[in-house]
Design an enzyme around this catalytic site. Structure first.
Site, PDB file in Angstrom:
ATOM      1  N   VAL A  86       4.568  -3.304 -26.895  1.00 45.16           N
ATOM      2  CA  VAL A  86       3.840  -4.570 -26.780  1.00 45.16           C
ATOM      3  C   VAL A  86       4.521  -5.568 -27.714  1.00 45.16           C
ATOM      4  CG1 VAL A  86       1.572  -5.646 -26.688  1.00 45.16           C
ATOM      5  CG2 VAL A  86       1.755  -3.167 -26.478  1.00 45.16           C
ATOM      6  N   ILE A  87       4.990  -6.649 -27.110  1.00 48.06           N
ATOM      7  CA  ILE A  87       5.805  -7.620 -27.857  1.00 48.06           C
ATOM      8  C   ILE A  87       5.035  -8.928 -27.957  1.00 48.06           C
ATOM      9  CG2 ILE A  87       8.008  -8.838 -27.917  1.00 48.06           C
ATOM     10  CD1 ILE A  87       9.167  -6.420 -26.332  1.00 48.06           C
ATOM     11  N   THR A  91       3.147 -12.434 -25.023  1.00 52.87           N
ATOM     12  CA  THR A  91       1.784 -12.487 -24.523  1.00 52.87           C
ATOM     13  C   THR A  91       0.767 -13.031 -25.514  1.00 52.87           C
ATOM     14  OG1 THR A  91      -0.057 -11.151 -23.723  1.00 52.87           O
ATOM     15  CG2 THR A  91       1.495 -10.049 -25.164  1.00 52.87           C
ATOM     16  N   HIS A  93      -2.252 -12.298 -25.214  1.00 53.44           N
ATOM     17  CA  HIS A  93      -3.268 -11.248 -25.412  1.00 53.44           C
ATOM     18  C   HIS A  93      -2.686  -9.983 -26.055  1.00 53.44           C
ATOM     19  CE1 HIS A  93      -2.022 -10.448 -21.196  1.00 53.44           C
ATOM     20  NE2 HIS A  93      -2.330  -9.206 -21.445  1.00 53.44           N
TER      21      HIS A  93
HETATM   22  N1  INI Z   1       1.580  -4.241 -21.538  1.00 52.10           N
HETATM   23  C1  INI Z   1       2.488  -3.701 -22.386  1.00 52.10           C
HETATM   24  O1  INI Z   1       2.655  -2.470 -22.410  1.00 52.10           O
HETATM   25  N2  INI Z   1       3.207  -4.504 -23.213  1.00 52.10           N
HETATM   26  C2  INI Z   1       3.051  -5.858 -23.228  1.00 52.10           C
HETATM   27  O2  INI Z   1       3.756  -6.537 -24.024  1.00 52.10           O
HETATM   28  C3  INI Z   1       2.124  -6.440 -22.333  1.00 52.10           C
HETATM   29  N3  INI Z   1       1.950  -7.855 -22.278  1.00 52.10           N
HETATM   30  O3  INI Z   1       2.833  -8.572 -22.766  1.00 52.10           O
HETATM   31  O4  INI Z   1       1.010  -8.367 -21.721  1.00 52.10           O
HETATM   32  C4  INI Z   1       1.388  -5.584 -21.486  1.00 52.10           C
HETATM   33  N4  INI Z   1       0.486  -6.101 -20.616  1.00 52.10           N
HETATM   34  C5  INI Z   1      -0.018  -5.365 -19.491  1.00 52.10           C
HETATM   35  C6  INI Z   1      -1.249  -4.549 -19.830  1.00 52.10           C
HETATM   36  O5  INI Z   1      -0.876  -3.435 -20.631  1.00 52.10           O
HETATM   37  C7  INI Z   1      -1.918  -4.019 -18.563  1.00 52.10           C
HETATM   38  O6  INI Z   1      -1.018  -3.222 -17.854  1.00 52.10           O
HETATM   39  C8  INI Z   1      -2.418  -5.131 -17.637  1.00 52.10           C
HETATM   40  O7  INI Z   1      -3.215  -6.080 -18.337  1.00 52.10           O
HETATM   41  C9  INI Z   1      -3.294  -4.529 -16.492  1.00 52.10           C
HETATM   42  O8  INI Z   1      -4.438  -3.872 -16.997  1.00 52.10           O
END
Ligand code: INI
Length: 158
Positions: A86-87, A91, A93
């Site tokens: 997760v960067i 994002t 969120h």
């Molecule tokens: N998921 C990640 O593993 N890394 C991220 O940086 C990321 N960002 O940037 O949003 C991310 N989002 C997706 C999230 O994990 C879910 O798959 C999605 O919201 C559907 O539930």
């Protein structure tokens, strides 16, 4: 006094599941190769036909806990390794995804009694993630080692 600790002596018989996020797969694939390298060097069969290792792909780190829970409850694995990235730059969120992934993984681990390794990189930039996924160090290797130690330790304390 008893000293209670995991060892790496019987690592080769451990049954392992890896749950890996496709989001930022440039990073998570590198974590996976480091992880598989460590498992293989400790005698675990990482081939396509392996009977002791399965790999489950999920869309993102947010989904790591639910699939880890299913696999942990299956009775087929002694340890589960999660891999995600997760960067923050990507994002708004960030905090939500990191918080849900970390709380979820900790909860699943406690509730199932199966160690779930928290292999989610949380970084501010892609550069930092790359450095931890192979450019400087590959934390996937460390997550695998921690899985082997915890798999062994849980047998000692059970
Ligand atoms: N998921 C990640 O593993 N890394 C991220 O940086 C990321 N960002 O940037 O949003 C991310 N989002 C997706 C999230 O994990 C879910 O798959 C999605 O919201 C559907 O539930």
């Amino acid at each position: 006094m008893a000293t209670i600790e995991g060892t790496f002596e019987n690592s080769s018989s451990l049954r392992v599941a890896i749950v890996i996020a496709r989001f930022n797969d440039l990073i998570t694939n590198k974590l996976l190769s480091g992880c598989l390298d460590c498992l293989s060097r400790h005698g675990i069969d990482t081939s396509e036909s392996s009977q002791q290792l399965d790999i489950a792909w999920v869309p993102g780190s947010f989904e790591l806990p639910i699939v880890s829970q299913k696999l942990a409850l299956s009775g087929k694995y002694e340890v589960v390794i999660t891999l995600g990235a997760v960067i923050r730059g990507d994002t708004p969120h960030f905090d939500v995804v990191v918080s849900e992934a970390s709380k979820g993984i900790a909860t699943v681990s406690r509730e199932t009694g199966i160690p779930i390794i928290f292999g989610v990189l949380t970084t501010d930039t892609m550069q930092q993630a790359l450095e931890r996924a192979g450019i400087k160090n590959n934390l996937g290797w460390s997550y695998a080692l921690q899985a082997l130690e915890m798999g062994s330790l849980m047998k000692v304390v059970s």
